[in-house]
Write a protein that holds these residues in place. Structure first.
Motif, short mmCIF file in Angstrom:
data_model
loop_
_atom_site.label_atom_id
_atom_site.label_comp_id
_atom_site.label_asym_id
_atom_site.label_seq_id
_atom_site.Cartn_x
_atom_site.Cartn_y
_atom_site.Cartn_z
N VAL A 434 -4.28 2.35 -19.00
CA VAL A 434 -3.41 1.18 -18.89
C VAL A 434 -2.51 1.14 -20.12
O VAL A 434 -2.89 1.60 -21.22
N ASP A 440 5.85 -8.80 -22.91
CA ASP A 440 5.77 -9.21 -21.51
C ASP A 440 6.20 -10.69 -21.44
O ASP A 440 5.86 -11.48 -22.32
N GLN A 458 -2.22 -14.62 -12.17
CA GLN A 458 -2.38 -13.22 -11.83
C GLN A 458 -1.84 -12.30 -12.93
O GLN A 458 -2.44 -11.28 -13.28
N ARG A 459 -0.73 -12.70 -13.48
CA ARG A 459 -0.16 -11.91 -14.58
C ARG A 459 -1.06 -11.96 -15.81
O ARG A 459 -1.21 -10.96 -16.52
N ASP A 461 -4.30 -12.16 -15.81
CA ASP A 461 -5.43 -11.25 -15.60
C ASP A 461 -5.07 -9.82 -16.04
O ASP A 461 -5.86 -9.13 -16.69
N ASN A 462 -3.86 -9.39 -15.67
CA ASN A 462 -3.44 -8.04 -16.04
C ASN A 462 -3.26 -7.90 -17.57
O ASN A 462 -3.67 -6.89 -18.18
N ILE A 463 -2.68 -8.95 -18.16
CA ILE A 463 -2.48 -8.89 -19.62
C ILE A 463 -3.80 -8.94 -20.34
O ILE A 463 -4.02 -8.24 -21.37
N GLU A 465 -6.64 -7.63 -19.31
CA GLU A 465 -7.23 -6.29 -19.23
C GLU A 465 -6.57 -5.33 -20.23
O GLU A 465 -7.26 -4.54 -20.90
N ARG A 466 -5.28 -5.41 -20.35
CA ARG A 466 -4.56 -4.54 -21.29
C ARG A 466 -4.90 -4.87 -22.74
O ARG A 466 -4.97 -3.97 -23.59
#
Length: 549
Positions: A434, A440, A458-459, A461-463, A465-466
């Motif tokens: 990733v 962002d 939702q965004r 969640d992705n941030i 994880e990164r």
């Protein structure tokens, strides 16, 4: 007569002999005379008998001593020997001449050698056995006449006055015996004074080779009283080899007249011979075969090889001189013993001084620097390396095995992301697949009541994880608002939204110290606040990378 010529100051009686019949004849017929006078027979003195023991006593006690003294043994009467018959002299005149020539030759050679040793002794006495320029030579030479009328032999002795240059002067005494075809002989004693020039073709400390040419004058003294004496020229040329500094071996050819200058006969001769030259007074205190007057290193160790100035040579530079050094070509920098051989304390084959690992255990293979072999280059020698195929650059433990702090399968040292959390798939560099958070932006992220919208969640969640994939990266959470309300109100509103976003990220496993918050209020709008759509676009969340912690 020979001693009277050679030694005019000899303190002995010189007996005058009667002139022989040959001397009374004319000079032309002397060679034809074949009747030499017989030598007188020498009579031996009579031996006196020793007196008997009785004769040594007084006369009165001789009778009484008969029983006391042993009787002398009676000797048998001697028989008178018959007088020996006189043998007839059947020898020819030529044989008589040769016998007399041999006797004269012996006396002449003895006189020449005696004179040379006397001069050498005087030279030593004057110089005090110090630097002496004298050299003595003994040589023999075979001679033949150019016209083929006879051959001869010449034996001589020489004293040469040397100097540091190649020009030398010589004083030589020569005894020459010619035998002509008519069985007559010419016997001369010739002192010669010559000047010699040498051309050196090879030079060494102990050995050298030269070509030389020599010319001078001599004076012939006839020993057979049949020929005339006089001055004659002489020329020599040859080759000299020096096996030792004090000895020369010379091979030469010569040219001289058979008769001296002014004689009625005119006949030249050539010859060739060999000579042995010895230098007197060669003083060498340190025994390096370089004389003290030229030796600039006077205390050279005995046995060392020296240069032409007497200084010891050290070809391999190990501090032990050549000649004493038993291990030639020692590598530069090695520590050696007194014999010039390298010292190897650990026995690994690499000498001390070049051995970077002087305490290597025995029977261990080492490289050229004396250190144990390390095939994979991880810093752990092969004999202690439990992981011999470690990739180059990996950090290993004491057993030579790679270390992997984050457990991602990429060893430390090659892992560009050394703090990757467990469970993330990484690439060859050790970094998660990733992408890290750089910048962002989430627009329309919350409503007017400061509630985070579903699309923004939702965004996030992705941030999250990164951010968890790169826990060492610090990110700022910046929140912007629209222009509704006052400036202070909007700053407080944006700060409260940023706190909510941080709580969401921390709830999804992000370290609280990995994120910072900041409310920017209504500053830096991305759309005009005159419309509802523009106000929604200005209510946004911006994630920006700050630093690594």
């Amino acid at each position: 007569m020979l001693w009277a010529r050679l030694w005019p100051e000899e303190p002995r009686r010189i007996l005058r002999k009667k002139p022989s019949p040959r001397r009374q004849l004319p000079r032309q017929s002397r060679r034809l005379s074949k009747s030499p006078l017989p030598r007188p027979r020498k009579s031996s003195p009579k031996r006196r008998k020793k007196p008997s023991p009785r004769r040594q006593l007084p006369r009165q006690s001789r009778r009484l001593s008969k029983s006391l003294l042993p009787r002398p043994r009676k000797s048998s009467p001697r028989r008178r020997k018959k007088p020996a018959r006189k043998r007839k002299n059947n020898r020819s005149q030529t044989e008589n001449n040769r016998m007399r020539t041999s006797a004269l030759t012996y006396k002449a050679i003895r006189g020449i050698l005696s004179g040379i040793f006397l001069i050498a002794y005087l030279a030593f006495a004057v110089t005090g056995f110090a630097q002496s320029p004298f050299r003595a030579r003994v040589s023999g030479e075979a001679i033949t006449a150019l016209d083929g009328v006879g051959t001869g032999f010449s034996a001589g002795a020489l004293l040469r006055i040397s100097n540091p240059h190649l020009l030398e002067f010589s004083l030589k005494g020569t005894l020459t015996d010619y035998t002509l075809d008519n069985d007559s002989s010419l016997l001369y004693l010739s002192p010669e004074l010559t000047c010699r020039y040498s051309y050196e073709i090879a030079h060494n400390i102990k050995r050298s080779s030269v070509f030389f040419g020599e010319a001078g004058l001599g004076y012939s003294i006839p020993l057979d009283d049949e020929n005339d004496g006089g001055i004659f020229p002489v020329v020599h040329a040859g080759y000299s080899f020096k096996p030792l500094p004090i000895i020369d071996i010379e091979f030469f050819i010569s040219a001289r007249p058979m008769y001296p200058y002014g004689s009625s006969d005119d006949l030249a001769s050539v010859g060739g011979g060999v000579g042995l030259v010895f230098q007197f007074g060669f003083k060498d205190q340190d025994g390096d075969w370089v004389p003290d007057w030229r030796d600039t290193c006077s205390n050279t160790l005995r046995g060392a090889i020296v240069d032409e100035y007497g200084c010891a040579l050290d070809s391999d530079g190990d501090g032990v001189f050549d000649g004493i050094d038993k291990c030639q070509n020692t590598p530069w920098g090695c520590i050696v013993d007194e014999h010039g051989c390298p010292i190897d304390s650990d026995g690994d084959g690499v000498c001390d001084g070049l051995d970077l690992c002087p305490d290597t255990p025995s029977h261990i293979k080492v490289d050229s620097t004396g250190c144990p072999l390390d095939s994979d280059g991880d810093g752990v020698p092969d004999y202690r390396d439990n992981c011999p195929g470690t990739p180059l650059g990996c950090i290993v433990d004491e057993h030579g095995c790679p270390m992997d702090s984050d457990g991602d399968g990429v060893c430390d040292g090659l892992d560009e992301c050394p703090q990757t959390p467990t469970g993330f798939v990484v690439d060859a560099r050790g970094c998660p697949l990733v992408a890290p958070v750089e910048r962002d932006e989430i627009r329309d992220a919350y409503d007017a009541s400061m509630n985070i919208r579903a699309n923004a969640m939702q965004r996030l969640d992705n941030i999250a994880e990164r951010l968890r994939a790169y826990p060492y990266r610090v990110v700022e959470i910046g929140v912007y608002t629209d222009s509704e309300g006052s400036v202070i109100y909007n700053i407080n509103r944006s700060t409260r939204v940023a706190e909510k976003v941080r709580e969401v990220l921390v709830g999804r496993g992000v370290d609280v110290e990995q994120v910072t918050i900041k409310g920017y209020g209504e500053s830096d709008p991305v759309a005009p606040n005159s419309s509802a759509e523009g106000m929604r676009q200005n209510r946004r969340i911006v994630f920006k990378y700050l630093k690594d912690r």
